[in-house]
Scaffold this motif. Structure first.
Motif, short mmCIF file in Angstrom:
data_model
loop_
_atom_site.label_atom_id
_atom_site.label_comp_id
_atom_site.label_asym_id
_atom_site.label_seq_id
_atom_site.Cartn_x
_atom_site.Cartn_y
_atom_site.Cartn_z
N ASP A 41 0.87 -1.11 0.12
CA ASP A 41 -0.12 0.18 0.05
C ASP A 41 0.93 1.18 -0.01
N ILE A 42 0.35 2.28 0.21
CA ILE A 42 0.88 3.56 -0.29
C ILE A 42 0.79 4.30 1.14
N ALA A 43 2.14 4.80 1.76
CA ALA A 43 2.31 5.75 2.82
C ALA A 43 2.61 7.14 2.21
N VAL A 44 1.81 8.12 2.57
CA VAL A 44 2.00 9.58 1.87
C VAL A 44 2.58 10.20 3.22
N VAL A 45 3.94 10.58 2.58
CA VAL A 45 4.66 11.13 4.02
C VAL A 45 5.63 12.37 3.35
N GLU A 46 5.47 12.82 2.24
CA GLU A 46 5.85 14.01 1.76
C GLU A 46 4.75 14.67 0.89
#
Length: 88
Positions: A41-46
């Motif tokens: 899955d995707i971790a949106v950290v930026e």
């Protein structure tokens, strides 16, 4: 010759942008990866400074970055603007 690394990057969509609905899980904004072949899955950290709300109520445009954090591929918010034609 195509390497395993190339196939993995392709499955993750590194460098691709997607319109995603984010939710908060374990203190991070995350989204299911739209590519069914992606193992992560995707971790949106930026790019979080582009968001007015966390999690945002509307989908946002996220670019997949070639790193992994907490078992998820990293995403960067590139636009939190509503798409043209989206209902108000």
């Amino acid at each position: 010759m195509t390497s395993i690394r190339d196939r993995f990057r392709e499955a993750l969509g590194v460098g691709e942008t997607y319109r995603l609905r984010l939710e908060e899980r374990d203190g991070r904004l995350v989204a299911a990866h739209p590519n069914d072949s992606s193992p992560l899955d995707i971790a949106v950290v930026e790019g979080l400074e582009r968001l007015e709300e966390r999690p945002p109520t509307e989908p946002v445009t996220v670019e997949i970055v070639g790193r992994v954090v907490d078992g998820r591929v990293v995403g960067r918010v590139v636009s939190a603007e509503r798409e043209h034609g989206s209902p108000s």
